[in-house]
Design a protein around this motif. Structure first.
Motif, PDB file in Angstrom:
ATOM      1  N   SER A 127       0.773  -1.285  -0.039  1.00  0.00           N
ATOM      2  CA  SER A 127      -0.003   0.159  -0.099  1.00  0.00           C
ATOM      3  C   SER A 127       0.796   1.302  -0.027  1.00  0.00           C
ATOM      4  CB  SER A 127      -1.114  -0.011   1.108  1.00  0.00           C
ATOM      5  OG  SER A 127      -0.129  -0.046   2.369  1.00  0.00           O
ATOM      6  N   ALA A 128       2.208   0.969   0.271  1.00  0.00           N
ATOM      7  CA  ALA A 128       3.018   2.456   0.538  1.00  0.00           C
ATOM      8  C   ALA A 128       3.812   2.371  -0.841  1.00  0.00           C
ATOM      9  CB  ALA A 128       3.753   2.470   1.810  1.00  0.00           C
ATOM     10  N   GLN A 129       4.461   1.176  -0.927  1.00  0.00           N
ATOM     11  CA  GLN A 129       5.477   1.158  -2.000  1.00  0.00           C
ATOM     12  C   GLN A 129       5.138   1.163  -3.292  1.00  0.00           C
ATOM     13  OE1 GLN A 129       9.176  -1.393  -0.564  1.00  0.00           O
ATOM     14  NE2 GLN A 129       7.403  -2.199   0.788  1.00  0.00           N
ATOM     15  N   GLY A 130       4.024   0.675  -3.634  1.00  0.00           N
ATOM     16  CA  GLY A 130       3.405   0.546  -4.784  1.00  0.00           C
ATOM     17  C   GLY A 130       3.300  -1.146  -5.163  1.00  0.00           C
ATOM     18  N   HIS A 131       3.120  -1.215  -6.565  1.00  0.00           N
ATOM     19  CA  HIS A 131       2.681  -2.532  -6.989  1.00  0.00           C
ATOM     20  C   HIS A 131       3.703  -2.906  -8.030  1.00  0.00           C
ATOM     21  CE1 HIS A 131      -1.917  -2.250  -6.495  1.00  0.00           C
ATOM     22  NE2 HIS A 131      -1.164  -1.743  -5.400  1.00  0.00           N
ATOM     23  N   VAL A 132       4.191  -4.069  -8.134  1.00  0.00           N
ATOM     24  CA  VAL A 132       5.200  -4.746  -9.014  1.00  0.00           C
ATOM     25  C   VAL A 132       4.618  -5.942  -9.677  1.00  0.00           C
ATOM     26  CG1 VAL A 132       7.341  -3.651  -7.986  1.00  0.00           C
ATOM     27  CG2 VAL A 132       6.368  -5.942  -7.202  1.00  0.00           C
ATOM     28  N   ASN A 133       4.916  -6.455 -11.046  1.00  0.00           N
ATOM     29  CA  ASN A 133       4.643  -7.592 -11.650  1.00  0.00           C
ATOM     30  C   ASN A 133       5.852  -8.404 -11.734  1.00  0.00           C
ATOM     31  OD1 ASN A 133       1.979  -6.757 -11.949  1.00  0.00           O
ATOM     32  ND2 ASN A 133       2.452  -5.883 -14.106  1.00  0.00           N
ATOM     33  N   LEU A 134       5.565  -9.844 -11.185  1.00  0.00           N
ATOM     34  CA  LEU A 134       6.696 -10.625 -11.123  1.00  0.00           C
ATOM     35  C   LEU A 134       6.028 -11.800 -12.299  1.00  0.00           C
ATOM     36  CD1 LEU A 134       6.745 -11.090  -7.349  1.00  0.00           C
ATOM     37  CD2 LEU A 134       8.085  -9.402  -8.855  1.00  0.00           C
ATOM     38  N   LEU A 135       6.857 -11.768 -13.443  1.00  0.00           N
ATOM     39  CA  LEU A 135       6.315 -12.603 -14.558  1.00  0.00           C
ATOM     40  C   LEU A 135       7.311 -13.820 -14.639  1.00  0.00           C
ATOM     41  CD1 LEU A 135       5.818  -9.793 -17.170  1.00  0.00           C
ATOM     42  CD2 LEU A 135       4.214 -10.617 -15.515  1.00  0.00           C
ATOM     43  N   GLY A 136       6.499 -15.019 -14.870  1.00  0.00           N
ATOM     44  CA  GLY A 136       7.414 -16.260 -15.257  1.00  0.00           C
ATOM     45  C   GLY A 136       8.021 -16.979 -13.922  1.00  0.00           C
ATOM     46  N   ILE A 137       7.849 -16.401 -12.821  1.00  0.00           N
ATOM     47  CA  ILE A 137       8.374 -16.863 -11.679  1.00  0.00           C
ATOM     48  C   ILE A 137       8.311 -18.481 -11.271  1.00  0.00           C
ATOM     49  CG2 ILE A 137       8.904 -14.869 -10.329  1.00  0.00           C
ATOM     50  CD1 ILE A 137       6.273 -15.166  -8.944  1.00  0.00           C
TER      51      ILE A 137
END
Length: 276
Positions: A127-137
């Motif tokens: 909620s503070a740092q933001g969102h990231v997408n982790l593709l193919g893990i």
């Protein structure tokens, strides 16, 4: 395609679209003897596939609890002119707890029909740092969301997103900023990029276009590949000419190879463009 008409229908209008490489078309017919027949021919105006480009929706949130439903998703991808789609696990926000769950991760969680590929991944959100997408893990990175997101909530804003993205690389995946860094109370995306943790920068979704920080980073010498995807099932509204999956999509140059590894290499080279 056959569709049952409501009783009393007098006229039918149909719209057809197949991705972005065909011109959409429509047709209409009066209803006679409770039936209407409409023929629509789509004209292809460009063929990116023949040039080695892989059409990709890089951001969707649909559950795949077992492989039995994959044939339907692959058929939908074919209808929408998509070669690859990344189905991302999420936690909290739209629904409590984990949702858009995948039956497996990495190559074990793939669906591939020889042409189209589904690869599971994760959207990690804070909620503070933001969102990231982790593709193919190759495996899920817990707790998937932090900072009061999810149920039960994880009230701490830890670990740092930089640590999460570096972990994704060790799991064979790619890590990138989601939603153009537009989300989060105090986004760390720029710092994470400068520190070398970001593989790509998502500049747009079906409902959002936010490239400003990406341009600023490029002006400072950080040439991050752009990415994009619909973020379905969020904001599913479409105009008649738009495909459902991949209304906003990215094309990655792979030389025609359709594996995740070839797609990953193309994206890391920067052989990619985003379009709607």
């Amino acid at each position: 395609v056959e569709i049952e008409l409501p009783e009393g229908t007098r006229r039918v209008e149909a719209h057809a679209a197949r991705g972005l490489e065909y011109r959409s078309a429509s047709g209409a017919s009066e209803v006679l003897d409770s039936r209407a027949r409409i023929g629509i021919r789509l004209e292809r105006w460009t063929d990116q596939e023949s040039r080695g480009w892989i059409a990709t929706d890089g951001h969707v949130h649909y559950g795949r609890p077992d492989p039995s439903g994959d044939k339907d998703w692959l058929a939908m991808m074919e209808a929408d002119g998509l070669d690859q789609a990344h189905f991302l696990l999420a936690r909290g926000g739209n629904l409590p707890g984990l949702w858009a769950e995948q039956h497996a991760f990495g190559s074990k969680g793939e669906a591939f029909d020889g042409t189209r590929l589904i690869r599971p991944g994760e959207e990690y959100r804070d909620s503070a740092q933001g969102h990231v997408n982790l593709l193919g893990i190759e495996e899920m990175i817990p707790p998937v969301s932090t900072g009061d997101l999810g149920d039960p909530a994880a009230p701490f804003t830890y670990p740092e997103l930089l640590e999460v993205m570096l972990r994704a690389r060790t799991l064979g995946g790619l890590a990138g900023v989601a939603h153009g860094a537009a989300l989060g109370e105090e986004p760390t995306a720029v710092v994470d990029a400068v520190l070398g943790g970001v593989d790509f920068w998502e500049i747009a979704n079906a409902h959002l276009y936010w490239p400003s920080l990406w341009y600023r980073l490029m002006n400072c010498g950080y040439a991050l590949p752009p990415a994009g995807g619909t973020d379905l099932p969020n904001f599913p509204q479409r105009d008649p000419w738009q495909p459902f999956l991949g209304s906003l999509r990215m094309y990655v140059q792979t030389g025609g190879r359709r594996t995740f590894d070839a797609w990953k290499a193309g994206l890391l080279r920067g052989d990619v463009f985003v379009t709607s």
